[in-house]
Scaffold this active site. Structure first.
Site, PDB file in Angstrom:
ATOM      1  N   GLU A  57      12.460  -3.145  11.726  1.00 28.61           N
ATOM      2  CA  GLU A  57      12.107  -2.054  10.813  1.00 28.61           C
ATOM      3  C   GLU A  57      11.047  -1.148  11.466  1.00 28.61           C
ATOM      4  O   GLU A  57       9.985  -1.613  11.859  1.00 28.61           O
ATOM      5  CB  GLU A  57      11.563  -2.650   9.510  1.00 28.61           C
ATOM      6  CG  GLU A  57      11.389  -1.619   8.405  1.00 28.61           C
ATOM      7  CD  GLU A  57      10.981  -2.247   7.068  1.00 28.61           C
ATOM      8  OE1 GLU A  57      10.516  -3.403   7.057  1.00 28.61           O
ATOM      9  OE2 GLU A  57      11.137  -1.567   6.041  1.00 28.61           O
ATOM     10  N   SER A  64       6.334  -7.395   3.237  1.00 31.46           N
ATOM     11  CA  SER A  64       7.141  -7.717   4.418  1.00 31.46           C
ATOM     12  C   SER A  64       7.984  -8.973   4.189  1.00 31.46           C
ATOM     13  O   SER A  64       7.627  -9.842   3.384  1.00 31.46           O
ATOM     14  CB  SER A  64       6.222  -7.931   5.618  1.00 31.46           C
ATOM     15  OG  SER A  64       5.354  -9.016   5.359  1.00 31.46           O
ATOM     16  N   TRP A  84       0.815  -1.225   0.000  1.00 29.31           N
ATOM     17  CA  TRP A  84       0.000   0.000   0.000  1.00 29.31           C
ATOM     18  C   TRP A  84       0.847   1.274   0.000  1.00 29.31           C
ATOM     19  O   TRP A  84       0.323   2.360  -0.172  1.00 29.31           O
ATOM     20  CB  TRP A  84      -0.898   0.013   1.245  1.00 29.31           C
ATOM     21  CG  TRP A  84      -0.126  -0.270   2.511  1.00 29.31           C
ATOM     22  CD1 TRP A  84       0.019  -1.484   3.116  1.00 29.31           C
ATOM     23  CD2 TRP A  84       0.660   0.643   3.278  1.00 29.31           C
ATOM     24  NE1 TRP A  84       0.829  -1.379   4.215  1.00 29.31           N
ATOM     25  CE2 TRP A  84       1.240  -0.073   4.333  1.00 29.31           C
ATOM     26  CE3 TRP A  84       0.920   2.021   3.180  1.00 29.31           C
ATOM     27  CZ2 TRP A  84       2.075   0.511   5.282  1.00 29.31           C
ATOM     28  CZ3 TRP A  84       1.756   2.616   4.121  1.00 29.31           C
ATOM     29  CH2 TRP A  84       2.315   1.866   5.156  1.00 29.31           C
ATOM     30  N   ASN A  85       2.167   1.164   0.254  1.00 27.67           N
ATOM     31  CA  ASN A  85       2.911   2.419   0.485  1.00 27.67           C
ATOM     32  C   ASN A  85       3.207   3.216  -0.787  1.00 27.67           C
ATOM     33  O   ASN A  85       3.305   4.433  -0.753  1.00 27.67           O
ATOM     34  CB  ASN A  85       4.175   2.174   1.310  1.00 27.67           C
ATOM     35  CG  ASN A  85       5.116   1.181   0.689  1.00 27.67           C
ATOM     36  OD1 ASN A  85       4.769   0.476  -0.260  1.00 27.67           O
ATOM     37  ND2 ASN A  85       6.319   1.109   1.207  1.00 27.67           N
ATOM     38  N   GLU A 121      10.804  -8.155  -3.164  1.00 20.83           N
ATOM     39  CA  GLU A 121      11.308  -6.888  -2.610  1.00 20.83           C
ATOM     40  C   GLU A 121      10.776  -6.817  -1.190  1.00 20.83           C
ATOM     41  O   GLU A 121       9.588  -6.571  -0.990  1.00 20.83           O
ATOM     42  CB  GLU A 121      10.793  -5.693  -3.412  1.00 20.83           C
ATOM     43  CG  GLU A 121      11.165  -5.676  -4.871  1.00 20.83           C
ATOM     44  CD  GLU A 121      12.635  -5.544  -5.113  1.00 20.83           C
ATOM     45  OE1 GLU A 121      13.379  -5.207  -4.170  1.00 20.83           O
ATOM     46  OE2 GLU A 121      13.054  -5.813  -6.247  1.00 20.83           O
ATOM     47  N   LEU A 122      11.641  -7.042  -0.203  1.00 20.87           N
ATOM     48  CA  LEU A 122      11.155  -7.220   1.175  1.00 20.87           C
ATOM     49  C   LEU A 122      11.572  -6.043   2.065  1.00 20.87           C
ATOM     50  O   LEU A 122      11.821  -4.958   1.579  1.00 20.87           O
ATOM     51  CB  LEU A 122      11.631  -8.578   1.684  1.00 20.87           C
ATOM     52  CG  LEU A 122      11.276  -9.743   0.729  1.00 20.87           C
ATOM     53  CD1 LEU A 122      11.845 -11.060   1.238  1.00 20.87           C
ATOM     54  CD2 LEU A 122       9.787  -9.856   0.492  1.00 20.87           C
ATOM     55  N   PRO A 163      -3.410  -6.093  -5.360  1.00 21.00           N
ATOM     56  CA  PRO A 163      -2.877  -4.965  -4.577  1.00 21.00           C
ATOM     57  C   PRO A 163      -3.236  -5.123  -3.103  1.00 21.00           C
ATOM     58  O   PRO A 163      -4.046  -5.981  -2.743  1.00 21.00           O
ATOM     59  CB  PRO A 163      -3.614  -3.762  -5.175  1.00 21.00           C
ATOM     60  CG  PRO A 163      -4.906  -4.316  -5.666  1.00 21.00           C
ATOM     61  CD  PRO A 163      -4.673  -5.768  -6.022  1.00 21.00           C
TER      62      PRO A 163
HETATM   63  P1  ADP Z   1       2.791  -4.560   4.713  1.00 21.08           P
HETATM   64  O1  ADP Z   1       3.374  -4.648   6.067  1.00 21.08           O
HETATM   65  O2  ADP Z   1       3.459  -3.595   3.801  1.00 21.08           O
HETATM   66  O3  ADP Z   1       1.289  -4.465   4.687  1.00 21.08           O
HETATM   67  P2  ADP Z   1       2.506  -7.269   3.821  1.00 21.08           P
HETATM   68  O4  ADP Z   1       3.599  -8.201   3.470  1.00 21.08           O
HETATM   69  O5  ADP Z   1       1.620  -7.635   4.942  1.00 21.08           O
HETATM   70  O6  ADP Z   1       3.238  -5.898   4.053  1.00 21.08           O
HETATM   71  O7  ADP Z   1       1.602  -6.956   2.552  1.00 21.08           O
HETATM   72  C1  ADP Z   1       2.108  -6.789   1.248  1.00 21.08           C
HETATM   73  C2  ADP Z   1       1.160  -7.418   0.270  1.00 21.08           C
HETATM   74  O8  ADP Z   1       1.116  -8.828   0.515  1.00 21.08           O
HETATM   75  C3  ADP Z   1      -0.280  -6.938   0.395  1.00 21.08           C
HETATM   76  O9  ADP Z   1      -0.875  -6.909  -0.897  1.00 21.08           O
HETATM   77  C4  ADP Z   1      -0.898  -7.999   1.269  1.00 21.08           C
HETATM   78  O10 ADP Z   1      -2.304  -8.080   1.116  1.00 21.08           O
HETATM   79  C5  ADP Z   1      -0.221  -9.226   0.718  1.00 21.08           C
HETATM   80  N1  ADP Z   1      -0.237 -10.406   1.618  1.00 21.08           N
HETATM   81  C6  ADP Z   1      -0.274 -10.441   2.961  1.00 21.08           C
HETATM   82  N2  ADP Z   1      -0.314 -11.718   3.406  1.00 21.08           N
HETATM   83  C7  ADP Z   1      -0.282 -12.511   2.306  1.00 21.08           C
HETATM   84  C8  ADP Z   1      -0.292 -13.933   2.075  1.00 21.08           C
HETATM   85  N3  ADP Z   1      -0.323 -14.794   3.073  1.00 21.08           N
HETATM   86  N4  ADP Z   1      -0.247 -14.352   0.792  1.00 21.08           N
HETATM   87  C9  ADP Z   1      -0.184 -13.489  -0.230  1.00 21.08           C
HETATM   88  N5  ADP Z   1      -0.184 -12.175  -0.088  1.00 21.08           N
HETATM   89  C10 ADP Z   1      -0.226 -11.674   1.156  1.00 21.08           C
END
Ligand code: ADP
Length: 481
Positions: free
Chosen positions: A385, A229, A151-152, A250-251, A176
């Site tokens: 972080e 993440s 989302w950022n 990209e983590l 997204p």
């Molecule tokens: P942030 O901390 O930036 O929200 P996330 O890793 O939680 O980071 O989210 C990044 C993306 O990954 C978002 O689109 C989120 O919905 C998606 N996401 C979160 N959990 C899962 C999962 N288990 N499988 C696939 N996508 C996921």
């Protein structure tokens, strides 16, 4: 009601989720709802993957020049609609409007750049060791790509993944983040207007775990490209391993920002501001540890605080605001927890440190830009972080010791250093174990440059021709003659 619900874009059609569930998007500056979207799951994802799979043959067989026409159409459309895209981003995740406009232009730039670079996907001929053979290498698109975005940078992250994937001849399913589906939907309206054949680019919204499972388990998906993440990235890597799917990740990051005593301090303060407080400190390349050489700690801290005193925090849509709200309450609480942890362990709050709750701030998730001193390595800000506008200042003695501290982390995305010593610029650039290094530069990202991390910050690269490589297979053909 269903007329108000914004839909997913699958196989060239706008459709509601099978589940009929919906999701309300909230403005983090005001807590007001800004839209309702369809909330899908694995069933909708499977449909989108089928559509992308069916479209792959036609799309991949177009010439790069033909594909580039669609990408150029989209480039023009994003530029034309940049103010609207920016306003949507500001409303759904709080980004200051100026930054949001800049992001929309950056997104457009990706489509223009890859429209051209797609024409330069060259193969190779290799001299044979045998007189009766000819050796050729060709590049071919990997197939259906699933792109999961955060989302950022809701618009630019879509563009950074979709543009090179399409230019390479892949078809795409995008998921997204649910905090920012509205800008993604607007992008897909522009994708529709750009005239892409049906099924080439698809949008799925909804339950992340169910969508993620379908993406990793469906054999029609050849490649997963993810930004988010480190924890979720690792899960997706595990899932992808079962079918040896291609991945780009990209983590998270934990960027060090090093200021040497010979730095131009004004430039360093400005660079630090960009790398720490832009997007309200919610970037994976954000400074997380600020190392300042002992002799200039006081002078630098004073200048930084002066800059922050003159920084307006507020609703991203208001003119002059440089720092918006955190994206939601959970995010705000996580950042506050890092501040509290630092205080408990003896840290001093040299500036800020508080949630803003009065007047214009009463309904949003606002935090004062914060500077922490008397920092010790056991504080969370030093190793976890911090996704918010908080910086810990850590004094250092000399170059050798600061390099050691800067590299002492599992992350390796971005690092920054300010110095006017030319030799040191080179030494530092080479010694930092990071995928992106800004030397006297607080915002080192451009469309044509590689973007990605060492260590647990990721695998693969976005940006430039590096991104295209991630969407291509290398095929060796040996001709007996
Ligand atoms: P942030 O901390 O930036 O929200 P996330 O890793 O939680 O980071 O989210 C990044 C993306 O990954 C978002 O689109 C989120 O919905 C998606 N996401 C979160 N959990 C899962 C999962 N288990 N499988 C696939 N996508 C996921």
């Amino acid at each position: 009601m269903s007329d108000l619900v914004k839909k997913m874009y699958i196989n060239g059609e706008w459709i509601l989720a099978e589940s009929e569930e919906t999701y309300e998007v909230i403005n983090p500056a005001t807590s007001e709802p800004v839209g309702v979207v369809s909330y899908g799951d694995d069933r909708d994802t499977a449909k989108a993957i089928d559509a992308a799979h069916a479209a792959f043959k036609g799309w991949s067989q177009l010439t790069a020049r033909e594909r580039s026409k669609y990408l150029n159409n989209l480039y023009e459309l994003i530029r034309k609609n940049r103010d609207e895209l920016a306003a949507i981003m500001s409303a759904e995740m709080g980004k200051p409007l100026g930054e949001a406009k800049f992001e929309a232009l950056g997104a457009a730039d990706n489509f223009m750049w890859y429209a051209e670079e797609g024409k330069r996907i060259y193969g190779e001929t290799i001299p044979s060791s045998m007189a009766n053979k000819r050796l050729m290498v060709i590049k071919q698109p990997v197939g259906v790509v699933a792109a999961i975005t955060p989302w950022n940078f809701p618009v630019n992250m879509l563009a950074r993944k979709i543009a090179p994937a399409l230019a390479a001849g892949c078809t795409v399913v995008v998921k997204p983040a649910m905090k920012t589906p509205l800008s993604a939907i607007r992008m897909f309206e522009l994708i529709e207007e750009a005239g892409f054949p049906k099924g080439v680019v698809n949008l799925v919204l909804g339950k992340a775990s169910a969508i993620g499972r379908e993406i990793t388990e469906n054999p029609k998906v050849a490649k997963i490209t993810f930004t988010g993440s480190t924890d979720v990235g690792k899960k997706l890597m595990e899932g992808a391993a079962k079918q040896v799917k291609r991945i780009s990740m990209e983590l998270g990051g934990h960027a060090p920002f090093i200021v040497f005593e010979d730095a131009n301090l004004d430039a360093a303060v400005q660079g630090l501001f960009e790398s720490k407080y832009r997007n309200t400190g919610q970037m994976c390349i954000c400074t997380n540890r600020l190392y300042v050489q002992e002799s200039i700690v006081e002078a630098f801290t004073e200048k930084l605080i002066e800059r922050l005193k003159n920084t307006k925090v507020g609703d991203g849509r208001v003119k002059g605001v440089e720092i918006g709200p955190l994206v939601d309450e959970g995010s705000l609480n996580s950042v506050m927890a890092h501040i509290e942890d630092a205080k408990e362990k003896g840290g001093t709050i040299a500036f800020g440190g508080n949630r803003l709750t009065e007047g214009e701030y009463s309904k949003g998730f606002f935090l004062e830009p914060t500077v922490i001193t008397n920092v010790t390595p056991d504080m969370k800000v030093c190793y976890e972080e911090t996704f918010g506008p908080v910086v810990p200042i850590i004094p250092f003695k000399d170059e050798a010791s600061v390099i050691e501290m800067a590299n002492d982390t599992v992350y390796g995305l971005a690092a920054y250093a300010y110095t006017q010593n030319n030799s040191r610029c080179f030494r530092i650039a080479e010694a930092l174990e990071y995928g992106i290094v800004g030397i006297n530069d607080g915002s080192p990202t451009q469309t044509q440059a590689p973007f990605g991390g060492f260590k647990e910050s990721g695998i693969g690269r976005e940006g430039g021709h590096y991104a295209l490589e991630g969407f291509l297979e290398t095929k060796f053909v040996s001709f007996g003659i």
